[in-house]
Motif scaffolding. Sequence first.
Motif, short mmCIF file in Angstrom:
data_model
loop_
_atom_site.label_atom_id
_atom_site.label_comp_id
_atom_site.label_asym_id
_atom_site.label_seq_id
_atom_site.Cartn_x
_atom_site.Cartn_y
_atom_site.Cartn_z
N MET A 97 -21.15 79.83 103.04
CA MET A 97 -21.96 79.39 101.89
C MET A 97 -23.06 78.41 102.29
SD MET A 97 -19.16 78.67 98.89
CE MET A 97 -18.25 77.48 99.92
N GLY A 98 -22.95 77.89 103.54
CA GLY A 98 -23.95 76.91 103.97
C GLY A 98 -23.46 75.47 103.87
N TYR A 99 -22.18 75.30 103.54
CA TYR A 99 -21.59 73.96 103.54
C TYR A 99 -20.98 73.66 104.90
CZ TYR A 99 -22.23 73.22 98.55
OH TYR A 99 -22.79 73.01 97.32
N THR A 100 -20.98 72.37 105.27
CA THR A 100 -20.32 71.98 106.52
C THR A 100 -18.83 71.72 106.27
OG1 THR A 100 -20.73 69.63 106.17
CG2 THR A 100 -22.40 70.87 107.41
N SER A 101 -18.07 71.74 107.37
CA SER A 101 -16.64 71.45 107.25
C SER A 101 -16.43 70.06 106.66
CB SER A 101 -15.96 71.57 108.62
OG SER A 101 -16.64 70.78 109.58
N GLU A 102 -17.28 69.09 107.05
CA GLU A 102 -17.16 67.73 106.51
C GLU A 102 -17.37 67.73 105.00
OE1 GLU A 102 -16.37 65.21 108.45
OE2 GLU A 102 -16.90 63.37 107.37
N GLU A 103 -18.33 68.51 104.54
CA GLU A 103 -18.62 68.56 103.10
C GLU A 103 -17.47 69.17 102.31
OE1 GLU A 103 -23.45 68.74 103.89
OE2 GLU A 103 -22.36 70.59 103.47
N MET A 104 -16.84 70.20 102.88
CA MET A 104 -15.74 70.85 102.16
C MET A 104 -14.47 70.00 102.17
SD MET A 104 -17.29 73.26 100.86
CE MET A 104 -15.89 73.93 99.97
N GLY A 136 -19.08 72.10 111.49
CA GLY A 136 -19.69 73.43 111.50
C GLY A 136 -19.97 73.93 110.09
N PHE A 137 -20.73 75.02 109.98
CA PHE A 137 -21.12 75.57 108.68
C PHE A 137 -20.24 76.74 108.27
CE2 PHE A 137 -24.89 73.32 110.02
CZ PHE A 137 -25.33 72.76 108.83
#
Lengths: 338, 338
Positions: A208-215, A204-205
Amino acid sequence: MSDKTVAILGATGVVGTQMLVSLEERGFPVGRLVPLASARSVEAGRVVRFRGEDVPVELARPEAFEGVDIVLGAASDELAGKLLPEAVKRGATCVDNSHAFRLDADVPLVVPEINAADIAGNNGIVSNPNCATIIGLVPLWPLHQAAGLTRLVVSTYQAASGAGMAGLRELERETRAVAADEPMGQTDPFAHQLAHNLIPQIGGFDEMGYTSEEMKMQNEGRKIMHLPDLRVNCTCVRVPVARSHSESITCEFTRPLSVDQARELLEAAPGVRVVDDPAAGVYPMPLDTSDQDLIWVGRLRRDLSAPEGASALTFWCCGDQIRKGAATNAVQIAEHLL
Amino acid sequence: MSDKTVAILGATGVVGTQMLVSLEERGFPVGRLVPLASARSVEAGRVVRFRGEDVPVELARPEAFEGVDIVLGAASDELAGKLLPEAVKRGATCVDNSHAFRLDADVPLVVPEINAADIAGNNGIVSNPNCATIIGLVPLWPLHQAAGLTRLVVSTYQAASGAGMAGLRELERETRAVAADEPMGQTDPFAHQLAHNLIPQIGGFDEMGYTSEEMKMQNEGRKIMHLPDLRVNCTCVRVPVARSHSESITCEFTRPLSVDQARELLEAAPGVRVVDDPAAGVYPMPLDTSDQDLIWVGRLRRDLSAPEGASALTFWCCGDQIRKGAATNAVQIAEHLL
């Protein structure tokens, strides 16, 4: 070393199945295996294969952990959050692949090549990091030790298996539909068609527009490497590949690090295989890195965009998402628990 | 505006075929069409379809350019390098999609949304940039104008069509082979299997370990935007997608630029469509951006890895490699020549 009673929570899933293989391959001292799954699997009479024998799955519930020494968790965040504390209460130590406990202060988050020493501080649960985090961090660690990592810009190319068995099967189904030029229909578990497409969303986003995977790459990376100020910018993309994740990584350091020095460090690093003879068409590719345990690193070169005088490199790496990205890393942690 | 005699060099290829479509769609004033191709195509009696009629291809040779006003080049570097000077000698103006002349000092390299004014300085040849360069630069330009671009870190996800008709057909063949679980065999024009795989090589390698495709983003980007000091780090990867390229772009600026400001600029920019409602699962994807002319931009957000106080953004964009990445951009340039 006496044999252990080992439970696998989520034993019929893609990671649970691989955990059984990894336990066997690595000769883990399993005295009794307790494969746990949902009521649906139990009612269906599901068995798992271990050391040449069929072992019936049992219902995943608190009482199932009686007498268990080690639990390998390959279930959802929700199920792990509910059941693993019950296992701990009953004296088991858990290695959990879910996100449920990863950022808890009293739960070590471990890639054994990097921070095996953190395992000693566990209170019954050790978390296994996110697959893309593990695959990126294994080669970054020796570079960090030499030169002091400060910044990461990562774009991922993540395989269908990251969405579990359902993801793998859906990619196969969609590939047949594309090949036969048939209507695509529903694409669960993916939000969109994956075959011949790319989906720039995993999880999910946030605001800030980042996904949980990205964070996860930032937050888990900081915890695993003990680098609370590491700056990470990640873009995670699902690609039509079966089970190996790939990552394009640009990294900046506080101290000088040449391409040749980095290559030497990577060649000596545990868990890494340098595959970098580009002129001969030799570089890591997901097809070649599937169903094996090393992170392959190649396309190693100077970051041409770095400011004058900065120390920065760029590379490409691939690793099996189910093995080192999940099951093998968990079994490696369990070995440290012995 | 009188009708022009328009030749297409390489009229039977994937880009040449799209040029015919773009000329028709955009109502380009073609009086006579001269489709040029190899002796093999001529001997095979190949025709191209234009405005509902079959036009026989003619042999690509110097004499074929007699009386031609505009040449659209969609041939190899070698053929373009040999034949286009012959066309210029005979009074034609050429818009060339090959790499042959792109970095020549007296050849404008043009993305009309960015530097149409450069076309006026041509000596008979205007070059069309590399597809990945065009697709990345169209959205970067309005951001640069507002804030002063200094650095790019780009990872690409490039479609099979970048390798021409042969690339498109090979992806289709490989997809059928994977679906049927058949042996893969030869993978020409790709160096490795592309279906269910990624190939981190497009073009040959230089001594630093960068591919020719990766250096185009730097060298062509510098020339098109008149930014000789722009620092660019690109990783180009071929992905199993048919005809739309995608790019994960992190960009740094000299002056502050908020995400909201950037979004407003992109919404007003020619050639761009902002597709950015991630919570609703809405973002650019190659499947959706195929066979249309806009560059779709989404996943716009702050670059979390940028140093304190730096101005930096990250976004994701997709565009059709055959249309805006090649044929449409060339026809747009030709419109400026009228």
